[in-house]
Design a protein around this motif. Structure first.
Motif, PDB file in Angstrom:
ATOM      1  N   LEU A 143       0.854  -1.194   0.000  1.00  0.00           N
ATOM      2  CA  LEU A 143       0.000   0.000   0.000  1.00  0.00           C
ATOM      3  C   LEU A 143       0.885   1.238   0.000  1.00  0.00           C
ATOM      4  N   ILE A 144       0.789   2.022  -1.084  1.00  0.00           N
ATOM      5  CA  ILE A 144       1.591   3.237  -1.225  1.00  0.00           C
ATOM      6  C   ILE A 144       0.678   4.377  -1.659  1.00  0.00           C
ATOM      7  N   SER A 145       0.620   5.427  -0.866  1.00  0.00           N
ATOM      8  CA  SER A 145      -0.177   6.619  -1.196  1.00  0.00           C
ATOM      9  C   SER A 145      -1.627   6.280  -1.509  1.00  0.00           C
ATOM     10  N   GLY A 146      -2.198   5.405  -0.699  1.00  0.00           N
ATOM     11  CA  GLY A 146      -3.607   5.069  -0.864  1.00  0.00           C
ATOM     12  C   GLY A 146      -3.920   4.142  -2.010  1.00  0.00           C
ATOM     13  N   LYS A 147      -2.894   3.574  -2.638  1.00  0.00           N
ATOM     14  CA  LYS A 147      -3.077   2.639  -3.746  1.00  0.00           C
ATOM     15  C   LYS A 147      -2.394   1.323  -3.398  1.00  0.00           C
ATOM     16  N   ILE A 148      -3.045   0.213  -3.744  1.00  0.00           N
ATOM     17  CA  ILE A 148      -2.482  -1.091  -3.441  1.00  0.00           C
ATOM     18  C   ILE A 148      -1.861  -1.667  -4.710  1.00  0.00           C
ATOM     19  N   HIS A 149      -0.548  -1.854  -4.649  1.00  0.00           N
ATOM     20  CA  HIS A 149       0.199  -2.380  -5.785  1.00  0.00           C
ATOM     21  C   HIS A 149       0.268  -3.904  -5.654  1.00  0.00           C
ATOM     22  N   HIS A 185       5.208 -16.273  -3.649  1.00  0.00           N
ATOM     23  CA  HIS A 185       5.732 -16.606  -2.311  1.00  0.00           C
ATOM     24  C   HIS A 185       6.895 -15.672  -1.934  1.00  0.00           C
ATOM     25  N   THR A 186       6.758 -14.394  -2.223  1.00  0.00           N
ATOM     26  CA  THR A 186       7.814 -13.417  -1.934  1.00  0.00           C
ATOM     27  C   THR A 186       7.616 -12.798  -0.549  1.00  0.00           C
ATOM     28  N   ALA A 187       8.558 -11.926  -0.184  1.00  0.00           N
ATOM     29  CA  ALA A 187       8.370 -11.010   0.942  1.00  0.00           C
ATOM     30  C   ALA A 187       8.298  -9.614   0.350  1.00  0.00           C
ATOM     31  N   ALA A 188       7.130  -9.001   0.373  1.00  0.00           N
ATOM     32  CA  ALA A 188       6.959  -7.663  -0.194  1.00  0.00           C
ATOM     33  C   ALA A 188       6.783  -6.650   0.930  1.00  0.00           C
ATOM     34  N   GLY A 189       7.262  -5.443   0.698  1.00  0.00           N
ATOM     35  CA  GLY A 189       7.117  -4.383   1.690  1.00  0.00           C
ATOM     36  C   GLY A 189       7.333  -3.030   1.046  1.00  0.00           C
ATOM     37  N   THR A 190       7.132  -1.985   1.826  1.00  0.00           N
ATOM     38  CA  THR A 190       7.319  -0.623   1.307  1.00  0.00           C
ATOM     39  C   THR A 190       7.865   0.284   2.395  1.00  0.00           C
ATOM     40  N   ASP A 191       8.636   1.261   1.967  1.00  0.00           N
ATOM     41  CA  ASP A 191       9.102   2.315   2.869  1.00  0.00           C
ATOM     42  C   ASP A 191       8.162   3.521   2.807  1.00  0.00           C
ATOM     43  N   GLY A 192       7.026   3.353   2.144  1.00  0.00           N
ATOM     44  CA  GLY A 192       6.069   4.432   1.971  1.00  0.00           C
ATOM     45  C   GLY A 192       6.201   5.122   0.632  1.00  0.00           C
ATOM     46  N   LYS A 193       7.281   4.837  -0.090  1.00  0.00           N
ATOM     47  CA  LYS A 193       7.511   5.462  -1.390  1.00  0.00           C
ATOM     48  C   LYS A 193       7.684   4.427  -2.501  1.00  0.00           C
ATOM     49  N   TRP A 194       8.474   3.401  -2.237  1.00  0.00           N
ATOM     50  CA  TRP A 194       8.781   2.393  -3.226  1.00  0.00           C
ATOM     51  C   TRP A 194       8.252   1.042  -2.756  1.00  0.00           C
ATOM     52  N   MET A 195       8.067   0.122  -3.707  1.00  0.00           N
ATOM     53  CA  MET A 195       7.677  -1.245  -3.401  1.00  0.00           C
ATOM     54  C   MET A 195       8.892  -2.156  -3.556  1.00  0.00           C
ATOM     55  N   TYR A 196       9.134  -2.993  -2.564  1.00  0.00           N
ATOM     56  CA  TYR A 196      10.251  -3.923  -2.574  1.00  0.00           C
ATOM     57  C   TYR A 196       9.712  -5.348  -2.594  1.00  0.00           C
ATOM     58  N   VAL A 197      10.228  -6.166  -3.499  1.00  0.00           N
ATOM     59  CA  VAL A 197       9.806  -7.563  -3.606  1.00  0.00           C
ATOM     60  C   VAL A 197      11.053  -8.433  -3.461  1.00  0.00           C
ATOM     61  N   PHE A 198      11.147  -9.135  -2.335  1.00  0.00           N
ATOM     62  CA  PHE A 198      12.327  -9.924  -2.013  1.00  0.00           C
ATOM     63  C   PHE A 198      12.088 -11.414  -2.280  1.00  0.00           C
ATOM     64  N   GLY A 199      13.034 -12.055  -2.983  1.00  0.00           N
ATOM     65  CA  GLY A 199      13.039 -13.496  -3.129  1.00  0.00           C
ATOM     66  C   GLY A 199      11.809 -14.056  -3.809  1.00  0.00           C
ATOM     67  N   GLY A 200      11.374 -15.247  -3.343  1.00  0.00           N
ATOM     68  CA  GLY A 200      10.184 -15.891  -3.871  1.00  0.00           C
ATOM     69  C   GLY A 200      10.487 -17.213  -4.561  1.00  0.00           C
ATOM     70  N   ARG A 201       9.486 -17.711  -5.276  1.00  0.00           N
ATOM     71  CA  ARG A 201       9.589 -18.968  -6.008  1.00  0.00           C
ATOM     72  C   ARG A 201       9.245 -18.747  -7.473  1.00  0.00           C
ATOM     73  N   ILE A 202       9.709 -19.665  -8.297  1.00  0.00           N
ATOM     74  CA  ILE A 202       9.307 -19.689  -9.690  1.00  0.00           C
ATOM     75  C   ILE A 202       8.624 -21.027  -9.965  1.00  0.00           C
ATOM     76  N   GLY A 203       7.806 -21.072 -11.017  1.00  0.00           N
ATOM     77  CA  GLY A 203       7.083 -22.289 -11.333  1.00  0.00           C
ATOM     78  C   GLY A 203       5.819 -22.414 -10.516  1.00  0.00           C
ATOM     79  N   GLY A 204       5.473 -23.639 -10.149  1.00  0.00           N
ATOM     80  CA  GLY A 204       4.241 -23.904  -9.422  1.00  0.00           C
ATOM     81  C   GLY A 204       4.353 -23.683  -7.929  1.00  0.00           C
ATOM     82  N   ASN A 205       3.382 -24.256  -7.202  1.00  0.00           N
ATOM     83  CA  ASN A 205       3.281 -23.996  -5.764  1.00  0.00           C
ATOM     84  C   ASN A 205       4.234 -24.826  -4.933  1.00  0.00           C
ATOM     85  N   GLY A 206       4.883 -25.820  -5.511  1.00  0.00           N
ATOM     86  CA  GLY A 206       5.762 -26.685  -4.730  1.00  0.00           C
ATOM     87  C   GLY A 206       6.970 -25.954  -4.185  1.00  0.00           C
TER      88      GLY A 206
END
Length: 272
Positions: A143-149, A185-206
């Motif tokens: 959530l950044i500036s009232g908008k959900i990315h 399956h990432t870790a996403a967060g924000t400092d209030g200005k930018w969106m950060y997407v850390f790590g995660g998985r590729i492919g299916g849910n396994g």
């Protein structure tokens, strides 16, 4: 701290302890609204190795920090599932997509691409405008500036790079540049200005080896840049917590092994 990783210790003797959930949940989503903690997820397994009924999966649990009591007699989600990403805006919990309850209600939850909105004060669930692309769950949100990315997730065994901006005030979507690297399956967060997407998985849910990429989005220029990679590839971390100028990427999995360490990422230095 100052651009370097610092070892932190967990405090296992807190000043305050909270009551456990009245019923077991897995793949849990949660949000804090004022003095209340809202939680929901997938019915877990009992000690006798029998699955909890789908009734647990449908429920909304609310914990009152003042009274220290759980309330499980709350309205139920229209589309129940797990791996659901949440944000809080104007006292309401916004829930995006969701896998189909793992094994317990496969084919019945229908949360794919759905937006669900929980008014905590009114104890009422409503539906928002669907995510404008097909996605099962495990999306990244900020959530950044009232908008959900909203970014990523997976669909039919494919990790997605698609992104969009949801406007909770008008229940509408607008365009957003796609991620350079499709993940879920990432870790996403924000400092209030930018969106950060850390790590995660590729492919299916396994469970996989995990990804180390750090993707950073600038909503002003609608562009992505690369940050310093995670020191250890991982996925399934939950939210990236921003506190005191640092992001905290906690635990997760790698090659099927649960990880217990926490990595602080100073925003200004953009290195671990």
């Amino acid at each position: 701290v100052d651009g370097a990783c610092v070892a932190y210790e967990w405090d296992f003797a807190p000043d305050e302890e909270y009551h456990h959930l009245p019923e077991p949940l897995a793949e849990t989503s949660g949000a804090v609204v004022g003095d209340l903690l809202v939680a929901f997820g997938d019915g877990d397994w009992l000690g006798n190795q029998q699955p909890v009924t789908a009734e647990t999966t449908k429920k909304t649990f609310v914990y009152n920090f003042k009274t220290r009591q759980w309330d499980s007699d709350r309205a139920r989600r229209p589309h129940w599932g797990d791996h659901q990403s949440v944000e809080v805006y104007n006292g309401k919990v916004y829930v995006f997509a969701g896998l189909c309850c793992q094994e317990y209600c496969a084919g019945h939850c229908d949360a794919f691409s759905k937006v669900q909105i929980y008014d905590v004060a009114a104890d009422k669930w409503t539906k928002g405008k669907d995510i404008p692309w097909s996605v099962a769950g495990s999306v990244a949100t900020s959530l950044i500036s009232g908008k959900i990315h909203v970014c990523g997730g997976h669909w039919n065994g494919v990790s997605l790079s698609k992104c969009g901006v949801y406007h909770p005030g008008t229940d509408t979507w607008s365009a957003m540049a796609d991620m350079p690297h499709g993940v879920h399956h990432t870790a996403a967060g924000t400092d209030g200005k930018w969106m950060y997407v850390f790590g995660g998985r590729i492919g299916g849910n396994g469970v996989s080896t995990g990804q180390e990429q750090n993707q950073i989005y600038n909503p002003v220029t609608d562009t992505w840049v690369w940050g310093a990679d995670l020191p250890t590839p991982r996925s399934g971390m939950g939210k990236a917590v921003y506190l005191g100028g640092e992001f905290y990427v906690m635990v997760g999995t790698r090659r099927g092994t649960a990880m217990s360490n926490t990595r602080p990422y100073p925003r200004r230095e953009r290195r671990w």
